[in-house]
Scaffold this active site. Structure first.
Site, PDB file in Angstrom:
ATOM      1  CG  HIS A  34      -1.781   1.183   1.382  1.00 18.31           C
ATOM      2  ND1 HIS A  34      -3.129   1.158   1.117  1.00 18.31           N
ATOM      3  CD2 HIS A  34      -1.493   2.451   1.759  1.00 18.31           C
ATOM      4  CE1 HIS A  34      -3.625   2.366   1.318  1.00 18.31           C
ATOM      5  NE2 HIS A  34      -2.654   3.174   1.718  1.00 18.31           N
ATOM      6  CD  GLU A  35       1.489   3.569   3.673  1.00 20.28           C
ATOM      7  OE1 GLU A  35       1.658   4.617   3.040  1.00 20.28           O
ATOM      8  OE2 GLU A  35       0.452   3.328   4.322  1.00 20.28           O
TER       9      GLU A  35
ATOM     10  CG  HIS B 247       0.278   6.281  -0.676  1.00 16.29           C
ATOM     11  ND1 HIS B 247      -0.757   6.930  -1.283  1.00 16.29           N
ATOM     12  CD2 HIS B 247      -0.245   5.663   0.421  1.00 16.29           C
ATOM     13  CE1 HIS B 247      -1.873   6.725  -0.581  1.00 16.29           C
ATOM     14  NE2 HIS B 247      -1.581   5.955   0.451  1.00 16.29           N
TER      15      HIS B 247
ATOM     16  CG  HIS C 126       0.402   8.804  -7.103  1.00 16.86           C
ATOM     17  ND1 HIS C 126      -0.721   9.172  -6.416  1.00 16.86           N
ATOM     18  CD2 HIS C 126       0.246   9.297  -8.354  1.00 16.86           C
ATOM     19  CE1 HIS C 126      -1.522   9.863  -7.225  1.00 16.86           C
ATOM     20  NE2 HIS C 126      -0.954   9.944  -8.400  1.00 16.86           N
TER      21      HIS C 126
END
Ligand SMILES: [Zn+2]
Length: 678
Positions: A467-468, A471, A474
């Site tokens: 998940h991290e 980010h 991105h």
């Protein structure tokens, strides 16, 4: 005196930064920023990108690059002295931000650019920077008269101080309590890894016996595995009463008054700007169009999830009853859930840990990303960091062509804020052919290595890491050259969880799992039958989990939408009302989860917690494109990279999604993945 925070070439020099450096550096930069604004405004009458926006961006970047390591250190190696200067600087930064946001001359200069001939020649990202700036002037109170402007500025400063205080209280309350156990029989049921961690914690603190703390990797195994019901209740009580007026540290770090003030100030700020409430204000920068749309979205999901959640809870109650427990309490739920999971699927998070040793997980994660997007990730040694456990990596797309770099700080430790997050260290910008490479901090709070073994992660922890990292990609893979809309900047908050939740999906795919798992002793891959069981257990209690997320989201949104100055925030009553309407589980009366709800009271998720579910519609639907074409399909990966990851906030999220998917998002994939499809 050396000035590590002012020397912003290259990476932050963490080992040289001391609390004494902070305030002088920040004060100097803010003074330079103020002077620059006046100088730029005075030097021209016709304003342009080059004579105004670009130099201001440069200045902002210098401030961010000085402040980012300070905020980061405050979160991951917190000390009294650092916290003190950090909190001293917050109002200075807030004041600066509001002052520029309310600067009439600057506002007129931006308007001149927006209305002028040059604007029509700017590229899409530049136009977005200008449009966002005008929006943000309005949201900083530019349209208010002088006394209201002053009040607005004061509110912003108070809010930054109070929300920081809220987080500090949660951290202090977490550190303030621990449980030392000297009688081994009290540990019955606990897996070896949890005992070893508790023993190690005891040694580190020079205490005999086993020490359990309220840090999640220490706390959670007790809740999930300890047979001793009193022990579970004791730990649960300490955990859910943190920073409140009740429980073992009652009143010491009490957040109640802070929460009440935060709510009142947010409401007042929203009203000053002409919104009915803070929920409306929150949506001014989001993808969702109206408070009704958000409420309908959440209520619809709750209606779909509730019957299934009720069934899951009934099943758990019946199971506990069969085991001789008639009154299932909050501190029994993880424990019996874990037993039920084991009973139904013969699987537990604990059982999976040996298959996910840290080196394998991390290198596998990199391999997946390399395959999907045609990248190369390699470790870089001898980098100055804040802790010996921190690693540093570089991402390239061709030899010598660096796309981004990141710090990886995986383990829980004292004085490190809980949870997992990605934050910006350096943001991508480009000017006259020179590109500033983006750098990220990836921070987790996983179980540390015990003894000589590598750290072994639960599958949940692996999902969190993915998940991290989403980010992080991105932030790091953006190709946008204007800081205001590069990476996660300028991305609507309710779309910002798209790349992160999207990445989680790979943790469930066989082909990907083979890359991230391997038994820490033998290197053996997860056996087919274990994989089968993992999959069957995937949606175990998923409706209960979804309902819990919806409860948080509805609580947060209604709290901000329904604030009434005559009645105050009504925090507890609102939470109770939401629970009455949608929850199947009522926590005990003493539960004060809201007092440590840092997302909403300490961070940026105010009237925005719904964003997780909102973005999950996008992420599930985006992943379904890979389900259709193959999870390592290079062409689909390339399209996701180009349409989503590289675009930052340069265009509206709906437009980017449609470009990637060929149509608007639907809720179908989310329902299917959650086991709620009709
Ligand atoms: Zn996230």
């Amino acid at each position: 005196m050396s000035k590590p925070l002012l020397n912003t070439g290259g990476l932050p020099r963490f080992s040289e930064i001391t609390p004494e450096h902070v305030k002088p550096a920040i004060s100097q930069l803010l003074a330079e920023g103020r002077a620059l604004v006046e100088q730029l405004l005075a030097a021209n009458t016709r304003y342009s990108w080059e004579n105004l926006v670009a130099p201001l961006e440069e200045m902002d970047d210098r401030i961010s690059r000085a402040w980012s390591p300070v905020g980061h250190l405050n979160a991951v190696v917190n000390t009294e002295a650092l916290r003190h200067v950090y909190n001293e600087c917050l109002p200075l930064l807030s004041e600066y931000g509001t002052e520029l946001g309310q600067h009439e001359g600057l506002y007129q200069a931006y308007r001149q650019i927006a209305d002028g001939e040059e604007y029509t020649h700017l590229d899409t990202a530049q136009k977005k920077v200008i449009d966002n700036a005008l929006r943000d002037f309005r949201l900083s109170g530019i349209e208010l008269d002088a006394s209201r402007r002053a009040r607005f500025k004061e509110i912003m400063q108070d809010l930054s101080r109070l929300t920081s205080k809220f987080s500090d209280n949660v951290l202090d309350a977490t550190n303030a309590w621990h449980n030392t156990i000297t009688a081994e029989e009290k540990l019955a049921g606990l897996p070896e890894s949890a005992r070893a961690l508790a023993a190690q914690t005891g040694q580190q603190r020079n205490q005999d016996g086993w020490v359990f703390t309220l840090e999640f990797p220490s706390y959670y195994p007790v809740m999930a595995y300890a047979d001793d019901r009193d022990l579970r209740k004791e730990m649960y009580t300490a955990y859910v009463t943190r920073a409140s007026e009740t429980g073992p540290t009652a009143g010491l770090y009490d957040n109640n008054a802070n929460m009440e003030k935060i709510m009142a100030l947010r409401h007042e700020a929203a009203r000053l700007l002409g919104y009915d409430n803070f929920a409306e204000r929150s949506l001014a920068t989001k993808m969702a169009e109206s408070t009704e749309q958000v409420m309908t979205f959440l209520a619809d999901l709750a209606t779909r999830a509730k019957p299934a959640a009720q069934q899951e809870l009934d099943e758990l109650r019946n199971f506990a009853r069969d085991q001789g427990l008639d009154d299932l309490q909050a501190w029994d739920i993880p424990y019996y859930s874990e037993k039920l999971r084991h009973h139904k699927y013969a699987i537990s998070q604990e059982e999976l840990k040996p298959w996910f040793p840290e080196p394998r997980v991390v290198s596998g994660l990199f391999a997946i990303v390399e395959r999907l997007y045609g990248l190369r990730i390699e470790t870089v040694d001898e980098i100055d960091t804040w802790h010996e456990d921190v690693a540093f990596y570089r991402i390239s797309d061709a030899p010598g062509n660096v796309r981004g770099e990141f710090y990886l700080d995986l383990y829980a430790r004292p004085h490190k804020r809980g949870g997992a997050w990605m934050d910006e260290c350096i943001v991508r910008r480009g000017r006259s052919g020179e590109v500033q490479t983006p750098v990220a901090y990836l921070t987790c709070n996983f179980s540390p290595p015990i003894g000589d073994n590598p750290a072994l992660f639960t599958h949940d922890e692996v999902i969190t890491l993915f998940h991290e990292f989403g980010h992080g990609l991105h932030h790091m893979l953006t190709q946008i050259d204007y800081a205001g809309v590069s990476g996660i900047n300028g991305v609507a908050w309710d779309a910002v969880e798209l790349p992160s939740q999207f990445m989680e999906n790979w943790c469930w795919e066989r082909e990907a799992l083979d890359l991230i798992s391997g038994h820490y002793r033998t290197g053996e891959k997860i056996p087919a039958e274990l994989y089968e069981r993992m999959h069957r257990a995937r949606n175990f209690q998923s409706a209960l989990q979804m309902l819990r997320q919806l409860e948080f989201a509805l609580f947060d949104f209604r709290l901000h939408r329904d604030y009434d100055p005559k009645k105050g925030a009504r925090i507890r009553p609102t939470l109770e009302q939401v629970r009455k309407e949608i929850a199947v589980l009522q926590p005990p009366e003493f539960n004060r989860f809201e007092n440590s709800f840092t997302h909403v009271f300490g961070g940026g998720y105010a009237a925005g917690y719904y964003s997780y579910k909102w973005a999950e519609v996008l992420s599930a639907d985006a992943f379904s494109a890979f389900e259709e074409s193959g999870i390592f399909n290079r062409e689909t990966g390339e399209r996701f990279l180009r349409s989503i990851l590289e675009q930052g906030g340069s265009r509206e999220p709906m437009e980017l999604f449609v470009e990637f998917r060929g149509r608007e998002p639907t809720i179908d994939a989310l329902l299917r993945h959650s086991g709620l499809a009709a």
